[in-house]
Design a protein around this motif. Structure first.
Motif, mmCIF file in Angstrom:
data_model
loop_
_atom_site.group_PDB
_atom_site.id
_atom_site.type_symbol
_atom_site.label_atom_id
_atom_site.label_comp_id
_atom_site.label_asym_id
_atom_site.label_seq_id
_atom_site.Cartn_x
_atom_site.Cartn_y
_atom_site.Cartn_z
ATOM 1 N N PRO A 16 0.818 -1.227 0.135
ATOM 2 C CA PRO A 16 0.114 -0.100 -0.083
ATOM 3 C C PRO A 16 0.779 1.172 -0.205
ATOM 4 N N VAL A 17 0.491 2.307 -0.743
ATOM 5 C CA VAL A 17 1.276 3.536 -0.858
ATOM 6 C C VAL A 17 0.489 4.661 -0.364
ATOM 7 N N VAL A 18 1.194 5.838 0.011
ATOM 8 C CA VAL A 18 0.401 7.055 0.492
ATOM 9 C C VAL A 18 0.491 7.914 -0.996
ATOM 10 N N LYS A 19 -0.463 8.248 -1.461
ATOM 11 C CA LYS A 19 -0.415 8.916 -2.735
ATOM 12 C C LYS A 19 -0.224 10.396 -2.495
ATOM 13 N N THR A 20 -0.793 10.785 -1.327
ATOM 14 C CA THR A 20 -1.080 12.338 -1.059
ATOM 15 C C THR A 20 0.204 12.749 -0.028
ATOM 16 N N ARG A 21 0.069 13.914 0.441
ATOM 17 C CA ARG A 21 1.242 14.596 1.170
ATOM 18 C C ARG A 21 1.064 14.242 2.511
ATOM 19 N N ALA A 22 2.240 14.046 3.278
ATOM 20 C CA ALA A 22 2.362 13.725 4.513
ATOM 21 C C ALA A 22 1.573 14.687 5.275
ATOM 22 N N ARG A 23 1.056 14.323 6.601
ATOM 23 C CA ARG A 23 0.105 15.202 7.327
ATOM 24 C C ARG A 23 0.006 14.934 8.625
ATOM 25 N N GLU A 24 -0.492 15.615 9.602
ATOM 26 C CA GLU A 24 -0.904 15.382 11.057
ATOM 27 C C GLU A 24 -2.330 15.522 11.265
ATOM 28 N N LEU A 25 -3.009 14.583 11.527
ATOM 29 C CA LEU A 25 -4.375 14.643 11.762
ATOM 30 C C LEU A 25 -4.968 14.413 13.100
ATOM 31 N N PRO A 26 -5.804 15.172 13.643
ATOM 32 C CA PRO A 26 -6.268 14.910 14.866
ATOM 33 C C PRO A 26 -7.319 13.807 15.166
#
Length: 396
Positions: A237-247
């Motif tokens: 599985p791959v992360v296609k979007t930008r890295a980010r921090e979610l609450p």
């Protein structure tokens, strides 16, 4: 293909494999064509576009016998077999997005081949111009046959009653929960919760690690880890979007902690890695096993939509986000920036349009009704509307 994920590279290679198979079946020597200032004729472009709509395995049999070693009769048989596969039913066609990716890869590959040819040959300015014109014509012909969007862009989130039904039947203690053992019930409920409440992609969800969750700060970090060496899954599985921090809400955080402590830790193979969601054995949950969760839901719960997928919940999250922004009277610019951050898009991305279709349509309907009310002209309108009512002596 520098800095591209393994899956992206694999898709491009499959597109080129299809192209090479097509050239062989049609007896086309691309290098010779380029030397003659040509690429493909119009009817060949049409046949190529048809080939790109077919499953790759349905076309691969044409490469069983090398053209140089085959008799003329064998080559003709292969050609007929290839063309018969192009005429498959609509149900056999691949997703329009796959077709578009194939055509784009082939288009770019031919352009690259042409530039290599021009760099290696002492061509005259006239022949250079002829080849570049042929390549441009080939590109335009492929672009004209490229699907404009694809099925994925037609997806929308589910309406409120379906949202409630999904959350109801996936509760671990729900009588209609389609899974039998406690581990599958709890894990799958948590999968639905993470998708529903955060709008994650499946690759982002399956890439999550226990250490990505900061339980003290109540946040999760979504990281890009292409081609991770410690991921044993065949299809990573791959992360296609930008890295980010979610609450994370306290409820979701507590449910995740209970899953990790009470269920995940009891799976033997789970001690060998950090991936959050695991199979019954404890191995990282695979893409097919993850897809099966939604296959079971659709088959066992008849009133859930036939097209319910993990990505549907991403659209649903965006619908709910739009509703919340409207309720809080947030400006469009702030809403766009907030959505782009939470979804992992750049601020200039136009992707939001794909995920707000349902909300925009419902909002447009309400605005239309409000407009009709505001345009009513009192007594004149009442008389006008009354003229459409039952007339004296007429049947009501």
């Amino acid at each position: 293909m520098k800095n591209l994920a393994a899956n992206t590279i694999a898709n491009a290679l499959r597109a080129l494999q299809l192209f090479v198979t097509f050239l062989e079946s049609e007896g086309i020597d691309l290098r010779k064509r380029l030397s003659d200032g040509l690429v493909l004729k119009l009817y060949e472009v049409e046949a190529l576009a048809q080939a790109c709509r077919r499953p790759l395995e349905a076309l691969s049999a044409v490469a069983e016998v090398a053209p140089a070693a085959a008799s003329r009769r064998a080559q003709n048989m292969r050609l007929e077999r290839f063309r018969s596969r192009l005429s498959g039913s609509v149900e056999d066609a691949v997703n329009p997005a796959v077709t578009a990716t194939r055509l784009q890869c082939i288009r770019d590959y031919v352009g690259w081949m042409a530039e290599i040819h021009l760099a290696q040959q002492a061509a005259t300015p006239q022949s250079r111009g002829e080849l570049r014109a042929a390549v441009d014509a080939f590109r335009h012909a492929l672009d004209a046959r490229m699907p404009s969007g694809g099925a994925s862009q037609e997806r929308e989130g589910v309406p409120p009653e379906i949202r409630s039904r999904l959350l109801e039947v996936t509760r671990p203690d729900a009588p209609q929960n389609p899974w039998v053992d406690d581990f599958a019930r709890c894990r799958n409920a948590l999968i639905v919760d993470w998708l529903y409440y955060l709008g994650l992609r499946r690759g982002e969800l399956l890439s999550l690690r226990v250490s990505d969750i900061d339980f003290r700060r109540c946040v999760v970090h979504v990281f890009r880890r292409p081609d991770a060496l410690d991921d044993p899954r065949r299809s990573q599985p791959v992360v296609k979007t930008r890295a980010r921090e979610l609450p994370l809400s306290q409820v979701l955080l507590d449910a995740t902690r209970n899953y990790i402590v009470e269920l995940r830790s009891s799976r033997p193979q789970a001690r060998k890695h950090e991936f959050l969601f695991v199979a019954a054995s404890g191995a990282p949950l695979s893409m097919p096993a993850f897809a099966k969760v939604f296959t079971v839901l659709r088959s066992k719960i008849p009133d859930l939509p036939d097209d319910l997928t993990p990505h549907t919940l991403r659209h649903t999250w965006n619908d709910r986000f739009s509703e919340e922004m409207d309720h809080n009277k947030v400006s469009e610019d702030t809403e766009r920036k907030a959505r782009s951050y939470l979804m992992g898009w750049s601020e200039t991305s136009g992707t939001a349009v794909v995920y707000t279709r349902r909300h925009v349509r419902e909002k447009a309907k309400q605005v239309s009704l409000d407009l009709q009310e505001s345009m009513r002209g009192g007594k004149c309108d009442e008389q006008r509307l009354g003229a459409f009512g039952p007339r004296n002596g007429a049947e009501s």
